[in-house]
Scaffold this motif. Sequence first.
Motif, PDB file in Angstrom:
ATOM      1  N   GLU A  67       0.456  -1.092   0.200  1.00 47.72           N
ATOM      2  CA  GLU A  67      -0.324   0.271  -0.067  1.00 47.72           C
ATOM      3  C   GLU A  67       0.910   1.014  -0.008  1.00 47.72           C
ATOM      4  OE1 GLU A  67      -2.328  -0.640   3.024  1.00 47.72           O
ATOM      5  OE2 GLU A  67      -3.713  -1.627   2.165  1.00 47.72           O
ATOM      6  N   ALA A  68       1.859   1.386   0.645  1.00 46.51           N
ATOM      7  CA  ALA A  68       3.615   2.375   0.633  1.00 46.51           C
ATOM      8  C   ALA A  68       3.427   2.157  -0.125  1.00 46.51           C
ATOM      9  CB  ALA A  68       3.756   2.245   2.051  1.00 46.51           C
ATOM     10  N   GLU A  69       3.685   1.559  -0.463  1.00 46.54           N
ATOM     11  CA  GLU A  69       4.494   1.774  -2.403  1.00 46.54           C
ATOM     12  C   GLU A  69       3.624   2.361  -3.795  1.00 46.54           C
ATOM     13  OE1 GLU A  69       5.731  -2.410  -3.623  1.00 46.54           O
ATOM     14  OE2 GLU A  69       7.713  -2.014  -1.570  1.00 46.54           O
ATOM     15  N   ALA A  70       2.550   1.768  -3.323  1.00 43.69           N
ATOM     16  CA  ALA A  70       1.047   1.870  -4.651  1.00 43.69           C
ATOM     17  C   ALA A  70       0.880   3.498  -4.087  1.00 43.69           C
ATOM     18  CB  ALA A  70      -0.067   1.580  -4.138  1.00 43.69           C
ATOM     19  N   ALA A  71       1.019   4.047  -2.789  1.00 40.11           N
ATOM     20  CA  ALA A  71       0.968   5.608  -2.735  1.00 40.11           C
ATOM     21  C   ALA A  71       2.196   6.336  -3.321  1.00 40.11           C
ATOM     22  CB  ALA A  71       1.115   5.319  -1.720  1.00 40.11           C
ATOM     23  N   ALA A  72       3.185   6.096  -2.909  1.00 40.39           N
ATOM     24  CA  ALA A  72       4.642   6.170  -3.314  1.00 40.39           C
ATOM     25  C   ALA A  72       4.681   6.067  -5.401  1.00 40.39           C
ATOM     26  CB  ALA A  72       5.617   5.247  -3.718  1.00 40.39           C
ATOM     27  N   ALA A  73       3.928   5.297  -5.892  1.00 32.96           N
ATOM     28  CA  ALA A  73       4.276   5.030  -7.013  1.00 32.96           C
ATOM     29  C   ALA A  73       3.255   5.995  -8.055  1.00 32.96           C
ATOM     30  CB  ALA A  73       3.743   3.488  -7.748  1.00 32.96           C
ATOM     31  N   ARG A  74       1.710   6.580  -7.356  1.00 29.97           N
ATOM     32  CA  ARG A  74       0.745   7.853  -8.044  1.00 29.97           C
ATOM     33  C   ARG A  74       1.406   8.808  -8.013  1.00 29.97           C
ATOM     34  NH1 ARG A  74      -2.520   4.264  -4.195  1.00 29.97           N
ATOM     35  NH2 ARG A  74      -3.922   3.070  -5.510  1.00 29.97           N
ATOM     36  N   GLU A  75       2.566   9.055  -6.342  1.00 25.97           N
ATOM     37  CA  GLU A  75       3.163  10.521  -6.622  1.00 25.97           C
ATOM     38  C   GLU A  75       4.551  10.395  -7.638  1.00 25.97           C
ATOM     39  OE1 GLU A  75       5.403  13.154  -3.216  1.00 25.97           O
ATOM     40  OE2 GLU A  75       4.259  10.642  -3.065  1.00 25.97           O
ATOM     41  N   LEU A  76       5.038  10.052  -8.158  1.00 29.36           N
ATOM     42  CA  LEU A  76       5.928   9.341  -8.752  1.00 29.36           C
ATOM     43  C   LEU A  76       5.574   9.216 -10.408  1.00 29.36           C
ATOM     44  CD1 LEU A  76       8.826   9.109 -10.008  1.00 29.36           C
ATOM     45  CD2 LEU A  76       8.536   6.663  -9.875  1.00 29.36           C
ATOM     46  N   ALA A  77       4.304   8.815 -10.241  1.00 30.78           N
ATOM     47  CA  ALA A  77       3.717   8.778 -11.325  1.00 30.78           C
ATOM     48  C   ALA A  77       3.590  10.090 -12.600  1.00 30.78           C
ATOM     49  CB  ALA A  77       2.680   7.532 -11.943  1.00 30.78           C
ATOM     50  N   ALA A  78       3.002  11.434 -11.428  1.00 27.53           N
ATOM     51  CA  ALA A  78       2.942  12.299 -11.450  1.00 27.53           C
ATOM     52  C   ALA A  78       2.979  13.298 -11.921  1.00 27.53           C
ATOM     53  CB  ALA A  78       1.730  12.472 -10.056  1.00 27.53           C
ATOM     54  N   CYS A  79       4.594  13.285 -11.740  1.00 28.15           N
ATOM     55  CA  CYS A  79       5.523  14.018 -11.576  1.00 28.15           C
ATOM     56  C   CYS A  79       6.800  13.711 -12.585  1.00 28.15           C
ATOM     57  CB  CYS A  79       6.100  14.229 -10.707  1.00 28.15           C
ATOM     58  SG  CYS A  79       7.453  12.931  -9.678  1.00 28.15           S
ATOM     59  N   SER A  80       6.816  12.359 -13.214  1.00 32.17           N
ATOM     60  CA  SER A  80       7.416  12.213 -14.158  1.00 32.17           C
ATOM     61  C   SER A  80       7.417  12.302 -15.650  1.00 32.17           C
ATOM     62  CB  SER A  80       7.669  10.218 -13.988  1.00 32.17           C
ATOM     63  OG  SER A  80       8.522   9.531 -15.132  1.00 32.17           O
ATOM     64  N   PRO A  81       8.427  12.399 -16.349  1.00 31.59           N
ATOM     65  CA  PRO A  81       8.565  13.122 -17.917  1.00 31.59           C
ATOM     66  C   PRO A  81       8.331  11.755 -18.413  1.00 31.59           C
ATOM     67  CG  PRO A  81      10.556  13.021 -17.016  1.00 31.59           C
ATOM     68  CD  PRO A  81       9.837  12.823 -15.613  1.00 31.59           C
TER      69      PRO A  81
END
Length: 321
Positions: A67-81
């Motif tokens: 669950e923590a990894e999923a939250a981090a992955a969403r945050e990364l996807a939102a900023c990654s070029p």
Amino acid sequence: MHVDQITITVEDARRLVDEQFPQWRGLPLRAVASAGTVNAIIRIGDGLTARFPLRGRDPVRVRAELEAEAAAARELAACSPVPTPRPVAIGEPGEGYPLPWSVQTWVPGRVATPHEPAGSTAFARDLAAFISALRAVDTRGRRFAGTGRGGDLRDHDDWMQTCLRESEGLLDVPRLRALWAELRDLPPAGPDVMSHHDLIPGNVLVRDGRLAGVLDGGGFGPADPALDLVAAWHLLDDAPRAELRRLLGCDDVEWARGRAWAFHQAMGLVWYYAETNPPMSALGRSTLDRLTRSWRRGPAAPAGVPRAARTARRGSPTSSG
């Protein structure tokens, strides 16, 4: 690879997927060949990927981590070029597999290697843009709070001594011991920034010599600003590496600390995976070769930077490598 490793077959995955996610029953499953050490990867159709943790631990803890990894992955996807996997679902333990597991979107591209696209300056520029985009994200007051790479280099002395001891007969240990003795005392590079945390070739996708995507975003979080610079030594030859440094504007301390984190990671790969995962062991050797070829005898602290006082901090939490 691990004494507590769990085996998952495509047949096991088929049963779990069909029972828990009937909307995907008609989609073919196929295992993905990988040198990864944390998850078994099985594709679901063309657009999804199931990730099954390989280590046998408490299911409650594993679910919390997913669950923590999923939250981090969403945050990364939102900023990654560039594209990164987006979390889709978390599966439950079932017949043939005792742990929770996750489903993500599939990102197309060819997995990078230490040698391709090592000579591409265009790739180095893409990588600089990726790291810069992550650094621009507000930490919201968060700081590095783990025990792995990303905090105080000296906290890893015990682990590094283990790696040096286990590397006898595999590597030039006296030379590597001397290098760690210098790298461990580098001063901080600055406040924590948001970081991918594991920019090794297996987590980087390429297409036509350019950065096509980045995998394994579950570790996205605050860390030493030098941590993502491990990619410079895992992935790049001299000229593209110099271009990466120029574009990121790394000062001497930050650049040297990036070398230190790459050294730390590589030392753990060579001996630990020598028999069980030769590609990962070879990655460690390749990275150490780049690091030692660029090392010159003398103070590790760059010119003009006061050498940090050598301390005797021992017995600190260690990294798993």
